[in-house]
Design a protein around this motif. Sequence first.
Motif, PDB file in Angstrom:
ATOM      1  N   HIS A   1      35.654 -59.516 -23.041  1.00  0.00           N
ATOM      2  CA  HIS A   1      36.110 -58.253 -22.472  1.00  0.00           C
ATOM      3  C   HIS A   1      37.684 -58.340 -22.621  1.00  0.00           C
ATOM      4  O   HIS A   1      38.430 -59.036 -22.038  1.00  0.00           O
ATOM      5  N   THR A   2      38.445 -57.495 -23.251  1.00  0.00           N
ATOM      6  CA  THR A   2      40.047 -57.242 -23.254  1.00  0.00           C
ATOM      7  C   THR A   2      40.482 -56.797 -21.975  1.00  0.00           C
ATOM      8  O   THR A   2      39.389 -56.142 -21.090  1.00  0.00           O
ATOM      9  N   LYS A   3      41.659 -56.373 -21.999  1.00  0.00           N
ATOM     10  CA  LYS A   3      42.385 -55.999 -20.714  1.00  0.00           C
ATOM     11  C   LYS A   3      41.837 -54.592 -20.309  1.00  0.00           C
ATOM     12  O   LYS A   3      41.492 -54.251 -19.179  1.00  0.00           O
ATOM     13  N   ASN A   4      41.305 -53.758 -21.147  1.00  0.00           N
ATOM     14  CA  ASN A   4      40.799 -52.441 -20.972  1.00  0.00           C
ATOM     15  C   ASN A   4      39.476 -52.401 -20.829  1.00  0.00           C
ATOM     16  O   ASN A   4      38.749 -51.262 -20.695  1.00  0.00           O
ATOM     17  N   GLY A   5      38.729 -53.471 -20.888  1.00  0.00           N
ATOM     18  CA  GLY A   5      37.131 -53.497 -20.969  1.00  0.00           C
ATOM     19  C   GLY A   5      36.547 -53.411 -22.136  1.00  0.00           C
ATOM     20  O   GLY A   5      35.567 -53.336 -22.267  1.00  0.00           O
ATOM     21  N   THR A   6      37.211 -53.003 -23.293  1.00  0.00           N
ATOM     22  CA  THR A   6      36.556 -53.295 -24.334  1.00  0.00           C
ATOM     23  C   THR A   6      35.854 -54.617 -24.951  1.00  0.00           C
ATOM     24  O   THR A   6      36.499 -55.849 -24.834  1.00  0.00           O
ATOM     25  N   GLU A   7      34.618 -54.435 -25.129  1.00  0.00           N
ATOM     26  CA  GLU A   7      34.006 -55.735 -25.609  1.00  0.00           C
ATOM     27  C   GLU A   7      34.247 -56.146 -26.925  1.00  0.00           C
ATOM     28  O   GLU A   7      34.157 -55.328 -28.115  1.00  0.00           O
ATOM     29  N   VAL A   8      34.642 -57.408 -27.000  1.00  0.00           N
ATOM     30  CA  VAL A   8      34.909 -58.215 -28.376  1.00  0.00           C
ATOM     31  C   VAL A   8      34.089 -59.386 -28.434  1.00  0.00           C
ATOM     32  O   VAL A   8      33.516 -60.036 -27.597  1.00  0.00           O
TER      33      VAL A   8
END
Length: 177
Positions: A122-129
Amino acid sequence: MKTLKKISICLSLLFFTLCNTGYANGSDKVHSKKPMTVEEIYEVEGYTTFKEATKEFEERFKSKIELPKSIPFKVKYKYGKFEEKNSKVTYEYSGEDFSGDFLSVVVTLKTLGKFKGGYTFHTKNGTEVYINENPHPDLHTMLSFKKGNLYYYIVLHFHNKDLEKEKILEIANSLSI
């Protein structure tokens, strides 16, 4: 070691070139009796400026592309290629004098699926990658995610393998995901 980096860069270029159906149907256009410059090779393969490739994609598919604001190395070459047939645009950034630094960003309307051996992050803003780190020092790290109706695939080969995951996440975060 420099030879391995050059081979790795060539393999990365080959990976994305093979996605180009021109090679699949035997219409390889890179033939020359004299050595070609990097610029000439990209031009023969259909690459143009980022601006032109982006404009073609956005106008054709009515989608807004966002390019990375952060590149973790000094860029010497950058080219874009719009492929209407494959509903995608590819952006390639190469470091100075084949330093081993290479970044490719593919934006498409179609998912390419997940690559084996990866994991979710998860990126800093919570987006799943989805990240696929290759432990071999001369091979690249890949990251993919969906933003709106577009799928982004980022491939990074960074001169400092220990920082590659950190750098590819910085690239992804610079895309406001």
